[in-house]
Design an enzyme around this catalytic site. Sequence first.
Site, mmCIF file in Angstrom:
data_model
loop_
_atom_site.group_PDB
_atom_site.id
_atom_site.type_symbol
_atom_site.label_atom_id
_atom_site.label_comp_id
_atom_site.label_asym_id
_atom_site.label_seq_id
_atom_site.Cartn_x
_atom_site.Cartn_y
_atom_site.Cartn_z
ATOM 1 N N HIS A 86 0.853 -1.202 0.000
ATOM 2 C CA HIS A 86 0.000 0.000 0.000
ATOM 3 C C HIS A 86 0.882 1.244 0.000
ATOM 4 O O HIS A 86 0.679 2.170 -0.792
ATOM 5 C CB HIS A 86 -0.916 -0.020 1.226
ATOM 6 N N ASP A 115 6.600 22.915 -25.503
ATOM 7 C CA ASP A 115 6.577 21.548 -24.988
ATOM 8 C C ASP A 115 7.668 21.440 -23.937
ATOM 9 O O ASP A 115 8.310 22.430 -23.581
ATOM 10 C CB ASP A 115 6.815 20.541 -26.137
ATOM 11 N N TRP A 151 7.399 -0.293 4.049
ATOM 12 C CA TRP A 151 7.991 0.390 2.890
ATOM 13 C C TRP A 151 9.378 0.918 3.213
ATOM 14 O O TRP A 151 10.161 1.210 2.333
ATOM 15 C CB TRP A 151 7.083 1.530 2.410
ATOM 16 N N SER A 178 13.053 6.549 -13.522
ATOM 17 C CA SER A 178 11.941 7.319 -14.086
ATOM 18 C C SER A 178 11.850 8.702 -13.439
ATOM 19 O O SER A 178 11.760 9.719 -14.133
ATOM 20 C CB SER A 178 10.635 6.543 -13.869
ATOM 21 N N SER A 179 11.917 8.740 -12.099
ATOM 22 C CA SER A 179 11.812 10.030 -11.410
ATOM 23 C C SER A 179 12.958 10.948 -11.787
ATOM 24 O O SER A 179 12.768 12.147 -11.951
ATOM 25 C CB SER A 179 11.866 9.845 -9.898
ATOM 26 N N HIS A 262 13.279 11.553 4.302
ATOM 27 C CA HIS A 262 12.688 12.807 4.725
ATOM 28 C C HIS A 262 12.485 13.773 3.560
ATOM 29 O O HIS A 262 11.389 14.292 3.382
ATOM 30 C CB HIS A 262 13.385 13.458 5.908
ATOM 31 N N GLU A 264 11.963 12.902 0.693
ATOM 32 C CA GLU A 264 10.879 12.268 -0.066
ATOM 33 C C GLU A 264 9.503 12.786 0.369
ATOM 34 O O GLU A 264 8.627 13.013 -0.462
ATOM 35 C CB GLU A 264 10.955 10.743 0.109
ATOM 36 N N TYR A 266 8.811 15.682 1.381
ATOM 37 C CA TYR A 266 8.635 17.012 0.804
ATOM 38 C C TYR A 266 8.455 16.942 -0.699
ATOM 39 O O TYR A 266 7.810 17.799 -1.299
ATOM 40 C CB TYR A 266 9.785 17.938 1.204
ATOM 41 N N SER A 277 -1.046 27.542 -3.718
ATOM 42 C CA SER A 277 -0.683 28.938 -3.945
ATOM 43 C C SER A 277 -1.200 29.463 -5.274
ATOM 44 O O SER A 277 -1.243 30.674 -5.487
ATOM 45 C CB SER A 277 0.842 29.104 -3.892
ATOM 46 N N HIS A 311 15.084 12.144 12.955
ATOM 47 C CA HIS A 311 13.901 12.234 13.813
ATOM 48 C C HIS A 311 12.962 11.043 13.591
ATOM 49 O O HIS A 311 12.015 10.871 14.346
ATOM 50 C CB HIS A 311 13.159 13.567 13.621
ATOM 51 N N HIS A 312 13.216 10.249 12.552
ATOM 52 C CA HIS A 312 12.414 9.044 12.345
ATOM 53 C C HIS A 312 12.930 7.880 13.169
ATOM 54 O O HIS A 312 12.374 6.792 13.111
ATOM 55 C CB HIS A 312 12.434 8.639 10.864
ATOM 56 N N THR A 337 7.211 26.455 7.277
ATOM 57 C CA THR A 337 5.894 25.883 6.982
ATOM 58 C C THR A 337 4.804 26.801 7.512
ATOM 59 O O THR A 337 3.781 27.026 6.857
ATOM 60 C CB THR A 337 5.769 24.483 7.617
ATOM 61 N N LYS A 340 4.172 29.686 5.234
ATOM 62 C CA LYS A 340 3.317 29.350 4.099
ATOM 63 C C LYS A 340 1.846 29.404 4.492
ATOM 64 O O LYS A 340 1.015 29.996 3.805
ATOM 65 C CB LYS A 340 3.646 27.955 3.547
ATOM 66 N N ARG A 459 1.621 0.570 15.373
ATOM 67 C CA ARG A 459 1.251 0.471 13.968
ATOM 68 C C ARG A 459 1.670 -0.896 13.430
ATOM 69 O O ARG A 459 2.377 -1.645 14.091
ATOM 70 C CB ARG A 459 1.917 1.586 13.163
HETATM 71 CU CU LIG Z 1 11.005 12.996 8.307
#
Ligand SMILES: [Cu+2]
Lengths: 543, 181, 276
Positions: A86, A115, A151, A178-179, A262, A264, A266, A277, A311-312, A337, A340, A459
């Site tokens: 998932h 283009d 994941w 690809s990315s 991390h 990722e 963002y 915006s 922090h993870h 943040t 914004k 979790r």
């Molecule tokens: Cu993070």
Amino acid sequence: MSTEVIHPDTHHVDDGHDHGDHKPSNFLDRWLFTTNHKDIGTLYLIFSLTMFFIGGSMAMVIRAELFMPGLQLVEPDFFNQMTTMHALIMVFGAVMPAWVGFANWLIPMMIGAPDMALPRMNNWSFWILPFAFTMLLSTLFMDSGGPAAGWTLYPPLVLQTGTSFAFVVFAVHMMGVSSIMGSINIIATIFNMRAPGMRLLRMPMFVWTWLITAFLLIAVMPVLAGAVTMLLTDHFFSTNFFNAAGGGDPVMFQHIFWFFGHPEVYIMILPAFGVISEILPTFSRKPLFGYGSMVYATATIAFLSFIVWAHHMFTVGMPLQGELYFMYATMLISVPTGVKVFNWVSTMWQGSMTFETPMLFAIGFVVLFTIGGLSGLMLAITAADFQYHDTYFVVAHFHYVLVPGSVFALMAATYYWLPKFTGNMYSEKWGKIHFWSSAIFVNVLFFPQHYLGLAGMPRRIPDYSPQFADFNMISSLGGFAFGATQLIFVGVVLHCAYRSKVKATPEVWEGSRGLEWTLDSPPAYHSFNTPPVVTHNALSRAD
Amino acid sequence: MNLQEKNRKVTRRLVLVAVGMFGFGFALWPLYTVLCEVTGLGGRAIQVSEDNTGAVASDRIVSIRFDASVNSSLPWEFKAKEKVSEFNLGVPSTAYYVAKNVGNDAIIGQATYNVTPPEASLYFVKTECFCFTEQLLQADESQEMPVYFYIKPDLPEHIKDITLSYTFYRHGYDPSDRSHL
Amino acid sequence: MKKENTVIVALAVLAALVATTWLILVAPGLGSNEVNMTRGVTQQSADHFELHMIVLWICAIIGIGVFTVMFTSIVLHRKSRNHTPAKFSHSTKAEIIWTVIPVLILVGMAVPATTALVKMEDSSGAEMTVKITGFQWRWKYEYLDEDISFISSLDPNSNAARQLNSGMVPANVDNYLLNVDHPLVLPVGKKIKFLITADDVIHSWWVPALGWKRDAIPGFVNEAWTNIEKPGTYRGQCAELCGKDHGFMPIVVIALPQDEYDTWVSEQLAEQGAAL
Ligand SMILES: [Cu+2]
Ligand SMILES: [Cu+2]
């Protein structure tokens, strides 16, 4: 690598349209070999919607098993495959390709280009994805089963995956390629294809946020590729990168993974910031507040995203100084943040607002993303995180920033630009039904998960103690309803594309700002064959 | 420079960045090792020294716990002779572990170690340790395994007790191989 | 639009938001205590709970503030009320204010956050040590000062009920999924150090009432500590995905007064001696 430049008049067979529309008439030419930014954008969007439903059906399996205590539907190992897949599908298959799809459609139109800069590479970067995801999904049907270690692919657990692990790693490599190709294309387009007068600080916010996102992608996707390659050799070729017995360190994988992981998060949210915006000024009929600080805040967030990864992993046991550093650095992210969010509110303040579906999704985004952001600030507090970590509180947090965050922004973007893409107006009534049911059910689905996490539910468990039963049932009901609601979205999009009788004007919305609204709806096959001359920043101009 | 050349140039540069970042992913491995050595992260920053020239005796005393683990892939018994002892900082000392092969075959074991609190590993100096080399034990053989070490006298004041842990693995242990279970 | 109107609408919006916040943050906790973090039974868990509540309320107040302005605007500044759009597009003063104020709030939050963390990481002066080893899918506890050691697994009743389509009702099983065959017995009022490691994959040892979790990492030994203030039975679970039965390796801690704990120790020693 091909760096072919579009020559709009010699490029394709003329199909007889009279307004410079040069679509190939043959199906394969049109879709399989296409180098057109709009067609490739459409392919990306269809692909990501498909993945959204595949990943979503896995979420339905998860919520069904968690509907009540006891195991009723699936074995624990299959449950773990579902949570792992998932996440991989939603992150790499749904959200990221959807943003690339919008980038393809919009960036040339927004900067006044015909283009993308590298159309051939654009085709490849899309067509890699169906192969990557077929490979990834096929592992579910292999004897050894799909990946089931989450994941985040932490070793040593992930090394217990069977031979299907090689397929997972190759799929991740292909997604990465690809990315990266997509990002190179986007950066080249933004750097080289801007219309005269389209200075960097006159670019729409969506272009800005994607420019920064593309740099993030190029910086971190290769790091992920390196990390999974090390897992691959540890698994199959007896290296010991992450094997303590051979002098390696399993925690090192977590550091490398989150150095990618991390930024990722963002990558998934910055284009959303851009979309919001764009939309808020349109429906507030007022310039974007603080354009400059929006750009700098985005860049600051991107920079900070590289220096907060640990922090993870506060619970792995770090020296005190390390824990303090990562706590302070993470808390700091809430400053740009916050800027914004405050700027968005100021954009609405004293406006003349109307509430069409894109605006509703944008407002929903601001409210619910802020809630997710605030719970993120709570998670940054290391000592409290010793309780929050790996509980449903974390699940609630990242789903708030990803579902009513990124996904709501994708919905908002779809409703906002769909009339431009198709030339038809969607059904406002069904759009609003879609919004209100999504907004209600997403909260029924995810808000109770805060309670579950704080009350002590870890979790990634397929079964739980009866004390968690009530909120799990509510969450599951919200989940089923939210899932069903998304079928409305498909209906609205199909109706708009094929059935709608209401034609869209070029500007579509009364308050719309930017070059894409100067083109016809739908725009010609190649956007700006004659570059427009840009004289001001459309988003921040006061008239 | 025409557009095509400009696009090629940007592409070339960005491909280089991507390739560089792929390399950086691997470079994180040695960089992480350096980070651990500098900060004590992971508790493996123990220094290896040929002799005791750096040892300067001090009055301060620290308590050291000698912890022993055996991975389930290895049919050995393994423990410290003296579980907890007190040592003067800066005084070269010896601690003894005992390993016994209770399996039916000769097996090679390899030990890993770490120190908690992790910062303390920065002040731990070993002159000789059984963990430096592989250890072969015949069936039923038991062996005394010494560690020669001292603690640097500048150990921060707030560290009062230290744990030195060893985990013995079967040589060539592969975490993806579950066959021994 | 007259100024008074803005103030009145803002107050009404504020009242609605405060009521909503009360409904989602306070009301669910009135009936039971299963919607929030536990205050727990150690100084650490109390510290972490206080910290959590401070940060939660700061976040709630920030959220209420932002949303009050936003919804006031949504009510008043709409085209259907013929509100003419303003033309401003930036204000350096405002932007400086909402950069500086959050920084000050963060500094305010960082102070208690740092204090709690420093306390948590000071494991010196422990009076006894227990080694915890995570296995797929059970825990091993070794009392390093007593020569007591045992394996702790999911209790048989829960294990029978948790099989796919077992037909058993979880609610009828005593402490379903949170019960073990051999609980970890600890004395109250003593500083206890834990050495935490794993044999196969990473696990994480977590009892919410003690206030923290710490990863069990193969090949590495982590340390953490506790000092339980109140006798009782405290339950927790493995918190790091560790394979198929990750959800089925709970933790039970029984905290006893010192004299009862001493009795338990001598019983264990006698049992283990008899078993040899
Ligand atoms: Cu993070
Ligand atoms: Cu686990």
